[in-house]
Design a protein around this motif. Structure first.
Motif, short mmCIF file in Angstrom:
data_model
loop_
_atom_site.label_atom_id
_atom_site.label_comp_id
_atom_site.label_asym_id
_atom_site.label_seq_id
_atom_site.Cartn_x
_atom_site.Cartn_y
_atom_site.Cartn_z
N ARG A 130 2.07 1.51 2.43
CA ARG A 130 0.77 0.85 1.91
C ARG A 130 0.35 -0.14 2.70
O ARG A 130 0.89 -1.05 3.31
N GLY B 62 -3.24 -2.05 -1.28
CA GLY B 62 -2.28 -0.98 -1.57
C GLY B 62 -2.58 0.44 -1.49
O GLY B 62 -2.07 1.27 -1.96
N THR C 27 -2.64 2.35 -5.81
CA THR C 27 -2.07 1.66 -7.01
C THR C 27 -2.71 1.71 -8.40
O THR C 27 -1.87 1.62 -9.18
#
Length: 94
Positions: A25, A30, A62
């Motif tokens: 990531r 993310g 995320t």
């Protein structure tokens, strides 16, 4: 166009050297590589990533968004069109 093809080949080489390339990531949002390619509208890179991981439904941000959600949110019509034309990606539409 040739630059884009080289980009796809570069992704393949990176994936071959690092088995974790699909799940790394970025530090700011993310995002996985497939979401980063989506934000940049790089369909060739998305295709290469999908060839290594044929389960894009599992590749979520995320915030639990797949790359189709990211494409819609960032206005990437080329990626949206690619998903809508690709029968194997219909499971992303919800």
């Amino acid at each position: 166009m040739q630059d884009i093809m080289h980009l796809g080949k570069g992704v393949k080489v990176h994936q071959e050297k690092s088995g974790f390339a699909l799940v790394e990531r970025d530090s700011r949002g993310g995002f996985l590589p497939i979401q980063m390619a989506t934000i940049k509208g790089q369909v060739v890179v998305i295709e290469e990533l999908l060839s290594s991981c044929p389960h894009p439904k599992l590749m979520l941000t995320t915030n639990l968004q797949n790359f189709l959600h990211v494409a819609a949110k960032s206005g990437k019509l080329t990626v949206l069109s690619y998903v809508l034309r690709n029968h194997d990606l219909k499971m992303l539409i919800n």
